[in-house]
Enzyme design. Structure first.
Site, short mmCIF file in Angstrom:
data_model
loop_
_atom_site.label_atom_id
_atom_site.label_comp_id
_atom_site.label_asym_id
_atom_site.label_seq_id
_atom_site.Cartn_x
_atom_site.Cartn_y
_atom_site.Cartn_z
N PHE A 149 33.27 44.99 38.06
CA PHE A 149 31.89 45.11 38.55
C PHE A 149 31.80 45.60 39.99
O PHE A 149 30.78 46.11 40.41
CB PHE A 149 31.18 43.74 38.44
CG PHE A 149 31.49 42.79 39.57
CD1 PHE A 149 30.84 42.89 40.80
CD2 PHE A 149 32.46 41.80 39.43
CE1 PHE A 149 31.14 42.02 41.85
CE2 PHE A 149 32.76 40.93 40.48
CZ PHE A 149 32.11 41.05 41.68
N SER A 226 40.49 41.44 37.39
CA SER A 226 41.18 40.26 37.92
C SER A 226 42.59 40.15 37.34
O SER A 226 42.88 40.69 36.26
CB SER A 226 40.36 39.02 37.60
OG SER A 226 40.17 38.93 36.21
N CYS A 281 38.50 44.52 46.42
CA CYS A 281 39.90 44.13 46.21
C CYS A 281 40.75 44.41 47.44
O CYS A 281 41.86 43.93 47.55
CB CYS A 281 40.48 44.90 45.03
SG CYS A 281 40.60 46.65 45.35
#
Ligand code: NAD
Length: 496
Positions: A149, A226, A281
């Site tokens: 996302f 993830s 990230c």
């Protein structure tokens, strides 16, 4: 309220699955539309469209493919404002940050334009008398891309421009939390002249992902998300015989040596810690301060945080909301945990004043000092505007801490000592290093990817790795016959 549908074979594809997911405006805290969630038949339709389009696209000349990719670049550049508005309305990131995301995606589109050069094979003349050997790079076929996302435009653009330019056809499964950017890019590709079926968008959840992982006609999977899901993707795709690259989560440290310019460090820590509300990230989530700098640095960061404007991304704020209420609550729960674990909450982001609707998914910038490295505040990827400080006595202690993390995505060192920086780049077990640069996302002609649990597989995203990943090689050994080559010899071929 509109429904976001799949994009298959060059058009919207209505869903009959009977399943949908909510898409929120995080700054308003309200559902603004629904997205369809694929069933088996829709997975099949998307893969079948991509498979049917592959033979003609693979055989489309380099000149024609270049023209289409150039047209896409031009359209995207001209209309990027529309895409930025979509990103802000569904993700919540502020408009200037959305523009930055698109700029980094455009960079990869521009890199993909060099595909005629990057797909060239090698040629060796006369390897044996009258024999030539050369190599070809050919596309894989249907490739699957599954994205997170937090970068609904950039992360798909890490992969699809290169995959398409190389002659593959694509099924993109974007995040169901902010799915509209994918449809917008699909329409733009069609406008640029991309034939129907070359780029397809399949919306969905685990059902759609598993369908792609198991489908025999999908030849590769490029995943970003993830770590637990990345590991699952890597193992499942490999078990199904696919080429796979799966980029996972992160916990990025910034090592601050005593000789660093602390004003520059404080600016960088705030920008890299709280930009996009920490939902990056490559966000910095831990400042590792080599003493005696911690107190002074914390004072400088605190002063800067006080000036941050949090609110609706369309109103010129510095930081927007988090993606969902659940995620916001989960991130906020780490603040209580920090106190329970004996850390010091220097700045508490709860209950801050925002320039936005009361129901938005808000959490202000949070700074926590003296975080024990045994605490989940330190070990978990929190993925929100929470910056931890860990104090260490020496450079060695700092590097050891970074190297003991399960993640190895990005890291940065701040120092004016070139020797220390050189030593750091050599010793640290992380895939992307910044030297006085807090978010060291490589430019598009260097590949992006971490080490350890931040990347499963051996191919990074974009850059040279991407052309290896999205093509397979053939080696051709050729001899144009003349009568002197006749005769029977059953021995293993030798060159002479
Ligand atoms: P996520 O792992 O929840 O979801 C990523 C994708 O996987 C989505 O498309 C989602 O629909 C799908 N998915 C979710 N659960 C699944 C399941 N059980 N089975 C199959 N598919 C599933 O990640 P997210 O919350 O969307 O994104 C944030 C995460 O992505 C963070 O951990 C962040 O660090 C990571 N990320 C990593 C990079 C990188 O380059 N390493 C870049 C961006 C984001």
């Amino acid at each position: 309220m509109s429904l976001i549908e799949h994009w298959i074979d060059g058009k919207n594809h209505p869903s009959a699955s009977g399943r949908t997911g909510p898409v929120f405006d995080p700054a308003q805290g309200v559902k603004q539309r629904d997205v369809v969630l694929a069933d088996e038949a829709e997975i099949e339709a998307a893969v079948a469209a991509a498979k049917a389009a592959f033979p003609a696209w693979r055989d489309t000349s380099i000149a024609k493919r270049s023209t289409i990719m150039f047209a896409f670049r031009e359209l995207l550049n001209a209309r990027k404002g529309e895409l930025a508005a979509i990103l802000t309305s569904e993700h919540g990131k502020v408009l200037s940050d959305a523009a930055g995301e698109i700029a980094r995606g455009l960079e990869v589109v521009e890199f993909a334009l060099s595909f005629p050069h990057l797909m060239k094979g090698d040629f060796s003349e006369n390897v044996s008398t009258g024999v030539d050997v050369y190599s070809l790079r050919q596309p894989l076929g249907v490739v699957g891309i599954i994205s997170p996302f937090n970068f609904p435009a950039m992360v798909p653009m890490w992969f699809f421009p290169i995959a398409i330019a190389a002659g593959n056809t694509v099924v993109l499964k974007p995040s169901e939390k902010d799915p509209s950017a994918a449809n917008w890019m699909a329409e733009l590709l069609t406008e640029a002249g991309l034939p129907d079926g070359v780029f397809n968008v399949l919306h969905g959840d685990k059902v759609a992902v598993d369908g792609l992982l198991e489908h025999p006609d999908v030849k590769s999977i490029s995943f970003v998300g993830s770590t637990p899901i990345a590991q699952y993707i890597y193992e499942t795709a490999a078990k199904n015989g696919k080429r796979v690259q799966a980029l996972g989560g992160a916990k990025n440290h910034m090592l601050v040596l005593p000789d660093a310019d602390l004003d520059l460090v404080a600016d960088s820590a705030v920008n890299a810690g709280f930009g996009s509300a920490g939902e990056r990230c490559m966000a910095i989530s831990v400042v590792v301060a080599v003493e005696p700098v911690a107190d002074e640095l914390i004072a400088k960061i605190t002063e800067r945080v006080a000036g941050l404007k949090v609110g609706d991304g369309t109103r010129g704020c510095d930081m927007g909301p988090l993606i969902t209420k659940e995620h916001r609550d989960k991130v906020a729960s780490y603040l209580d945990l920090a106190v329970e674990d004996g850390a010091e909450l220097v700045v508490d982001g709860r209950g801050i004043e925002v320039d936005g609707e009361a129901d938005g998914f808000w959490l202000g910038a949070t700074l926590i000092d003296k975080v024990p490295t045994t605490s989940r505040v330190y070990t978990d990827e929190i993925f929100g505007p929470v910056l931890s400080v860990v104090r260490v006595a020496t450079y060695e202690e700092g590097v050891e801490l970074i190297n003991s993390s399960q993640y190895g995505n990005g890291t940065a060192i701040f120092t004016n000592d070139g020797g220390a920086a050189r030593r750091f780049q050599n010793e640290v077990e992380v895939g992307m290093i910044g030297i006085n640069v807090p978010i060291p996302v490589p430019v598009s002609y260097y590949s992006f990817g971490g080490w350890k649990n931040s990347l499963f597989g051996d191919a990074k995203a974009y850059g040279p790795d991407a052309f290896h990943f999205f093509t397979r090689q053939k080696a051709v050994t050729a001899r144009w016959l003349d009568p002197s080559h006749g005769g029977i010899n059953l021995g293993f071929p030798q060159n002479a």
